[in-house]
Design an enzyme around this catalytic site. Structure first.
Site, PDB file in Angstrom:
ATOM      1  N   LYS A 134      16.306   9.798   1.339  1.00 50.55           N
ATOM      2  CA  LYS A 134      15.362   9.672   0.058  1.00 50.55           C
ATOM      3  C   LYS A 134      15.798  10.909  -0.875  1.00 50.55           C
ATOM      4  CE  LYS A 134      11.105  10.517  -1.600  1.00 50.55           C
ATOM      5  NZ  LYS A 134       9.579  10.525  -1.636  1.00 50.55           N
ATOM      6  N   LYS A 217      14.051   2.411  -4.918  1.00 48.18           N
ATOM      7  CA  LYS A 217      12.829   2.716  -5.222  1.00 48.18           C
ATOM      8  C   LYS A 217      12.037   2.942  -6.319  1.00 48.18           C
ATOM      9  CE  LYS A 217       9.402   5.688  -2.592  1.00 48.18           C
ATOM     10  NZ  LYS A 217       8.746   6.341  -1.389  1.00 48.18           N
TER      11      LYS A 217
HETATM   12  P1  13P Z   1       3.545   7.594  -3.480  1.00 44.98           P
HETATM   13  O1  13P Z   1       3.346   6.167  -2.959  1.00 44.98           O
HETATM   14  O2  13P Z   1       2.187   8.345  -3.046  1.00 44.98           O
HETATM   15  O3  13P Z   1       3.744   7.397  -4.899  1.00 44.98           O
HETATM   16  O4  13P Z   1       4.668   8.162  -2.783  1.00 44.98           O
HETATM   17  C1  13P Z   1       5.830   7.639  -2.523  1.00 44.98           C
HETATM   18  C2  13P Z   1       6.749   8.709  -2.792  1.00 44.98           C
HETATM   19  O5  13P Z   1       7.674   8.648  -1.820  1.00 44.98           O
HETATM   20  C3  13P Z   1       7.155   9.527  -3.756  1.00 44.98           C
HETATM   21  O6  13P Z   1       8.079  10.093  -3.682  1.00 44.98           O
END
Ligand code: 13P
Length: 335
Positions: A134, A217
């Site tokens: 990620k 995402k």
């Molecule tokens: P949240 O779902 O708490 O926003 O976190 C997701 C995430 O990986 C943010 O980088």
């Protein structure tokens, strides 16, 4: 079918989603401070190990995003964390950016760093068992922002990161997060998010990233948390779908939303509605951090040795979101 495409489909199969447990030590310390638990590496491991050995890992959680500290830890029974996740039939993943820093040239904004030495770090994570990664770019909405500079430079970094990750045979999660903080309307969020996502794909294509082997995402399209113009959940779902239909190439197999500060129920309800109206071929699931862990963390903080009780709370949330990813959730299932 390519190996990467296959990995995406496996992570997001049958309503499964992703547990984002990749809070940096700084962020995790804030979360633990909030519930009065000392942020030691033992406590961070204990909470995470409790979640990762829950039964919903097999039924609902297709992948877990880890932080560097966690991917190198072992459970109390001496099982390596990526091994534990794989045994639960889920895929281990890893956050590889090194955080959002002040953007030179537009110091009110942020640029995500971590490209230096990334190829070597990726090889190490791959050996540790990571199947996906990620990287998060972050954008605020105000009168003048996000600027063209931040949109361009974060898209460029996301694309360079993605190309390196695929070279190393892992699936990149591409996360351009337009923040919910502020007074902006949902329409402004729609416009800015569309611009941000379109620029990301322009750069991903330029860097020859295989779009069938990524997971996007994004944020949902929401009014800012200080906005006076609150919109209905139905409207959130419709605007989110419209935005993604117009800005995401059809080759992309899967979209997994971040929760972004929404409450647990709000995030689940919106995901359910998005799937109810989804007339695209995109799989629409979740990659939640707070909206999957909040209640479990609260319960655990008061019952730190109650593994089963904590897992019960987490299993419920994971199940609700997996139902929402198939538009099978309803409010009466929450009680
Ligand atoms: P949240 O779902 O708490 O926003 O976190 C997701 C995430 O990986 C943010 O980088």
């Amino acid at each position: 079918m390519s190996e990467l495409h296959n990995t995406v489909l496996k992570i997001l199969e049958k309503g499964k989603g992703i547990l984002a447990a990749d809070e940096s030590t700084g962020t995790m310390t804030k979360r633990l401070d909030d519930v009065n638990v000392p942020s030691t590496s033992e406590n961070r491991l204990l909470f995470r190990e409790t979640l990762f050995s829950s039964s919903s890992m097999t039924d609902c959680i297709g992948g877990v995003i880890l932080y560097d500290e966690t991917i190198k830890q072992e459970t109390s029974k001496k099982i390596k964390i990526p091994e534990l996740i794989s045994r639960m039939k889920s895929a281990p993943g890893i956050k590889v950016d090194t955080g959002a820093k002040v953007l030179a040239g537009s110091p009110e904004e942020k640029i995500t760093e971590g490209l230096d030495g990334l190829r070597e770090r990726l090889k190490e994570y791959y050996k540790l068992g990571a199947k996906f990664t990620k990287w998060r770019g972050v954008y605020s909405i105000t009168k003048n922002f996000p600027s063209k500079l931040s949109i361009q430079s974060n898209a460029h970094a996301l694309a360079r990161y993605s190309a390196l990750v695929q070279e190393c045979r892992m699936v990149p999660i591409v996360e351009p997060e337009v923040l919910m903080d502020g007074e902006h309307s949902a329409e402004e969020c729609y416009e800015k998010t569309s611009e941000v996502i379109k620029k990301c794909f322009e750069e991903l294509i330029l860097h020859k990233v295989d779009l069938k082997g990524i997971i996007l995402k994004p944020n949902m399209i929401l009014a800012g948390n200080k906005s006076k113009n609150i919109i209905k959940n139905e409207e959130v779902a419709k605007l989110t779908l419209k935005c993604l239909k117009n800005s995401v190439p059809s080759e992309v197999p899967g979209i997994a939303f971040l929760s972004g500060g929404q409450s647990e129920i709000q995030a689940t309800e919106n995901l359910n509605l998005i799937n109810k109206y989804n007339d695209t071929d995109f799989i629409m699931s979740y990659s939640f951090g707070r909206a999957l862990q909040q209640s479990a963390l609260k319960f655990w903080s008061k019952n730190i040795r109650d593994i089963e009780g904590t897992q019960k709370v987490f299993n419920h949330r994971a199940k609700m979101n997996t139902l929402a990813a198939q538009s099978k959730w309803s409010k009466d299932l929450e009680v």
